[in-house]
Design an enzyme around this catalytic site. Structure first.
Site, short mmCIF file in Angstrom:
data_model
loop_
_atom_site.label_atom_id
_atom_site.label_comp_id
_atom_site.label_asym_id
_atom_site.label_seq_id
_atom_site.Cartn_x
_atom_site.Cartn_y
_atom_site.Cartn_z
CB SER A 144 1.45 2.92 9.50
OG SER A 144 1.84 1.58 9.35
CE LYS A 170 -1.49 0.92 11.05
NZ LYS A 170 -1.92 0.99 10.16
CE LYS A 172 1.47 -1.73 8.68
NZ LYS A 172 0.51 -1.98 8.24
CG ASP A 197 -2.37 -3.55 10.34
OD1 ASP A 197 -3.07 -3.99 10.35
OD2 ASP A 197 -1.96 -2.24 9.85
CD GLU A 222 -5.08 -1.62 10.30
OE1 GLU A 222 -5.71 -1.64 9.42
OE2 GLU A 222 -4.52 -0.93 11.38
CG ASP A 247 -7.11 -2.72 6.64
OD1 ASP A 247 -7.31 -2.20 5.57
OD2 ASP A 247 -5.75 -2.77 6.56
CE LYS A 271 -5.50 0.23 5.24
NZ LYS A 271 -4.46 -0.84 4.67
N GLY A 299 -4.23 3.72 5.01
CA GLY A 299 -3.51 4.55 4.05
C GLY A 299 -2.75 3.14 3.07
#
Length: 377
Positions: A144, A170, A172, A197, A222, A247, A271, A299
């Site tokens: 991430s 991934k 952000k 995400d 996400e 998520d 998660k 995570g």
């Protein structure tokens, strides 16, 4: 695929809580803020047959979630731990029921459950992966990547992780840092497995912007909308070609079932710390697998405790997409376990030792501790 054989009951003697401050390798920026130090609560379950370890993954401030360090600390000491100690002897599968009268606080509950589970499995000489139903001895590792200074800096950061061997990237995103950032990574690195995400940063009025991401052939987007926006997520999913993954909205088996029934998600991020524990995580995995919905393991910048547990979870058969089970050195120069997770050919090994399969480094644990409290029967 429910738990095949329950874990042993343990005689609880007490719990120790510690707040740790672990400096991050580099600042980690998302749509809700920047972290430079990971504040986390480590749980130690004290039992007649030995200790077990868990981790409460809440953060210092209630920005990602309504849970935060001091709140988790308070509810654990005042309500959750006394409820467990009152039981005396308890099996891990009974933890959720014992704590059910306390509404919410899933991260705190998950950390306590994991510590008891670790103690129980250690007493049996049984690995967590075997208990959960793992079918692999290692799991593909994605990384991430936080929001960087600009698209060029993001491309450089992604390149470094690809060089290290991570098999999925991934990034952000947030309004104003979405299309251009994604375009830069896709142009620089071609057809790498790539997902984005949003951490709930958008609303349904941003659908046109999010639809621009369709041209980048992403694995998924996400959590684009707020946690409680299941209906809007379903409406958004109908407007995008990119699969929508939930998520923060997935807080329980019931929430997952509702999301799937509404068509709000075609992929689910599990998660364990966010949903109340690893037993609830297995139940969500089973639900999604029965519905032929892919899942992957997210995570929360875990220490080696939570990272080992996540690797075991991600080895279940329904986890068909690479998760965020990265190597420890992605976030920490120094972990609190003696053998931190490492990247091997793009994968992280599932620990095979008893319980979590990790040993705590007592010196590191002490060095990072900023608060401590022990409650005994």
């Amino acid at each position: 695929m429910p738990i095949a054989r329950p874990a042993a009951s343990v005689a609880l003697e007490g719990f120790e809580l510690r707040v740790l401050h672990l400096p991050l390798v580099s600042p980690f920026t998302t749509s809700f803020g920047t972290e430079t130090v990971r504040e986390v609560i480590v749980v130690r379950a004290l039992t007649a047959d030995g200790d077990g370890w868990g981790e409460i993954v809440s953060q210092r401030e209630p920005t990602y979630s309504s849970e935060y360090t001091q709140g988790a600390w308070d509810v654990a000491l005042r309500f959750l731990i006394p409820a467990l100690l009152e039981r005396g002897t308890i099996a891990p599968e009974q933890i959720a029921g014992a704590l059910e009268p306390v509404i919410g606080h899933r991260m705190a509950k998950a950390g306590l459950e994991l510590a008891v589970l670790d103690a129980a499995l250690r007493s049996e000489g049984r690995p967590l992966g075997e208990y959960l139903g793992a079918v692999r001895d290692r799991v593909p590792s994605g990384v991430s990547v936080g929001i960087q200074r600009d698209p060029a800096a993001l491309v450089d950061a992604v390149g470094g992780y690809l060089d290290e061997g991570y098999v999925r990237i991934k990034i952000k995103i947030k309004p104003g840092r979405d299309v251009d950032d994604t375009a830069a990574v896709r142009e620089a690195y071609g057809a790498i497995p790539l997902q984005v995400d949003a951490n709930s940063a958008y609303t349904l009025t941003d659908a046109a912007t999010l639809a621009e991401l369709d041209r980048f052939d992403l694995l998924l987007i996400e959590q684009p909308l707020q946690e409680d926006d299941l209906v809007d997520h379903a409406a958004l999913a109908r407007q995008l070609r990119t699969p929508v993954c939930l998520d923060e909205s997935i807080t329980s088996v019931k929430a997952a079932a509702d999301a799937l029934a509404l068509g709000a998600a075609s992929i689910v991020n599990i998660k364990a710390g966010r949903i109340g524990g690893y037993l609830e995580a297995v139940a969500i995995h089973d639900l999604c697998r029965a519905a032929d919905v892919p899942v992957w393991c997210g995570g929360m910048l875990e220490t080696g405790i939570g990272r080992a547990a996540n690797a075991a979870l991600a080895a279940l058969p329904g986890f068909t997409l690479p998760g965020d089970v990265s190597a420890s050195d992605r976030f920490y120069h120094r972990d609190i376990v003696t053998e931190p997770a490492v990247l091997e050919d793009g994968h992280v090994r599932v620990p095979t030792g008893h319980g979590l399969g990790v040993r705590i480094d007592p010196v590191a644990l002490e060095d990072f501790t900023v608060a401590r409290e022990t409650v005994r029967r």
